[in-house]
Design a protein around this motif. Structure first.
Motif, mmCIF file in Angstrom:
data_model
loop_
_atom_site.group_PDB
_atom_site.id
_atom_site.type_symbol
_atom_site.label_atom_id
_atom_site.label_comp_id
_atom_site.label_asym_id
_atom_site.label_seq_id
_atom_site.Cartn_x
_atom_site.Cartn_y
_atom_site.Cartn_z
ATOM 1 N N ASP A 26 71.162 21.220 53.655
ATOM 2 C CA ASP A 26 72.582 20.877 53.552
ATOM 3 C C ASP A 26 72.951 19.933 54.681
ATOM 4 N N GLY A 27 72.727 18.640 54.456
ATOM 5 C CA GLY A 27 72.998 17.654 55.496
ATOM 6 C C GLY A 27 74.465 17.535 55.852
ATOM 7 N N SER A 28 75.357 18.040 54.997
ATOM 8 C CA SER A 28 76.796 17.914 55.265
ATOM 9 C C SER A 28 77.231 18.698 56.486
ATOM 10 N N VAL A 29 76.407 19.658 56.936
ATOM 11 C CA VAL A 29 76.784 20.426 58.120
ATOM 12 C C VAL A 29 76.667 19.586 59.388
ATOM 13 N N LEU A 30 75.881 18.510 59.319
ATOM 14 C CA LEU A 30 75.739 17.589 60.446
ATOM 15 C C LEU A 30 75.816 16.157 59.907
ATOM 16 N N PRO A 31 77.000 15.670 59.575
ATOM 17 C CA PRO A 31 77.096 14.345 58.959
ATOM 18 C C PRO A 31 76.895 13.178 59.924
ATOM 19 N N GLU A 32 77.134 13.411 61.219
ATOM 20 C CA GLU A 32 77.078 12.312 62.180
ATOM 21 C C GLU A 32 75.634 12.029 62.608
ATOM 22 N N PRO A 33 75.203 10.754 62.581
ATOM 23 C CA PRO A 33 73.846 10.417 63.013
ATOM 24 C C PRO A 33 73.523 10.902 64.420
ATOM 25 N N GLU A 34 74.504 10.864 65.320
ATOM 26 C CA GLU A 34 74.250 11.277 66.701
ATOM 27 C C GLU A 34 73.889 12.764 66.767
ATOM 28 N N ARG A 35 74.583 13.587 65.987
ATOM 29 C CA ARG A 35 74.295 15.031 65.996
ATOM 30 C C ARG A 35 72.968 15.319 65.298
ATOM 31 N N ARG A 36 72.670 14.558 64.271
ATOM 32 C CA ARG A 36 71.374 14.721 63.619
ATOM 33 C C ARG A 36 70.235 14.385 64.583
ATOM 34 N N GLN A 37 70.419 13.316 65.332
ATOM 35 C CA GLN A 37 69.394 12.936 66.305
ATOM 36 C C GLN A 37 69.230 14.010 67.366
ATOM 37 N N GLU A 38 70.327 14.602 67.793
ATOM 38 C CA GLU A 38 70.258 15.683 68.785
ATOM 39 C C GLU A 38 69.471 16.877 68.243
ATOM 40 N N LEU A 39 69.730 17.248 66.984
ATOM 41 C CA LEU A 39 69.009 18.384 66.411
ATOM 42 C C LEU A 39 67.527 18.055 66.242
ATOM 43 N N ALA A 40 67.219 16.839 65.778
ATOM 44 C CA ALA A 40 65.815 16.450 65.624
ATOM 45 C C ALA A 40 65.078 16.528 66.956
ATOM 46 N N ALA A 41 65.746 16.106 68.028
ATOM 47 C CA ALA A 41 65.137 16.193 69.360
ATOM 48 C C ALA A 41 64.939 17.641 69.775
#
Length: 214
Positions: A26-41
């Motif tokens: 469910d990508g909608s829980v983290l729509p912002e690229p910056e937050r996605r990058q933080e989680l991936a890290a």
């Protein structure tokens, strides 16, 4: 904590090895690229996928430090998990199919990020390699059996993100297949297996076994 699945992609025939992959369904829980990058890290997988539309297969792919338009093992794993006929990546539409124990995608070599494909004369040379200096993404390979299309490979991303060696790398296999123009059976890392096959008009299929870890 954001919910995510963990897969292993390009597993060996016995189900072992393979490269781990994180998938946020469910990508909608983290729509912002910056937050996605933080989680991936934070997760630390070589790639993490965010699914923006599970029915259409729209995905967004990140390494711990970079957003990628396309990557091989994330697409193979996510297509298997979602059971969809295609994925929509930032690079283009990736065809997908299941064939027995193998999950396959169809993509174009020009979608893959740049890699240095470095050939060695013998499998033992590849096996004995130390991790090279940072800065260059190196796919080291040698023929194990050229007539049969069997390749031994190791992948060194050359990034400062804690991943010195990739266990299995679909994009590099895509590039190598495009260069050699023939089907390959690649053993990468400790024991992962990647299958490839050139297709008409410059497309390449990449296939492997996928297992759900958790």
């Amino acid at each position: 904590m954001t919910d995510y699945d963990v897969l292993r992609v390009f597993c060996a025939p016995n189900g072992g090895y393979g490269n781990e992959l994180g998938v946020v369904r469910d990508g909608s829980v983290l729509p912002e690229p910056e937050r996605r990058q933080e989680l991936a890290a934070k997760l630390g997988f070589s790639e993490t996928v965010f699914v923006d539309d599970p029915e259409r297969g729209v995905v967004d792919i990140y390494t711990p430090t970079l957003r990628l338009p396309f990557a091989g093992h994330p697409c193979v794993g996510t297509a298997w998990l979602l059971d969809v006929p295609e994925l929509v990546t930032r690079a283009g539409v990736v065809g997908a199919r299941l064939d027995g124990e193998f999950s396959w995608i169809e993509a174009r070599p020009e979608w893959a990020p740049p890699r240095t494909l470095r050939q060695y004369a013998a499998v033992a040379e590849v096996d004995d390699l130390a991790v090279p200096p940072k800065g260059e993404w190196v796919y080291a390979w040698a023929w194990e059996d050229e007539a049969a299309g069997r390749v031994r490979a190791r992948a060194f991303p050359g990034r400062d993100d804690g991943i010195d060696e990739d266990e299995a790398t679909g994009a590099a296999a895509l590039l190598l297949t495009g260069r050699l123009g023939r089907a390959l059976n690649i053993t990468q890392g400790v024991g992962s297996q990647i299958l490839t096959a050139p297709q008409p008009e410059g497309w390449v299929e990449i296939g492997g076994r996928v297992r759900l870890e958790r």
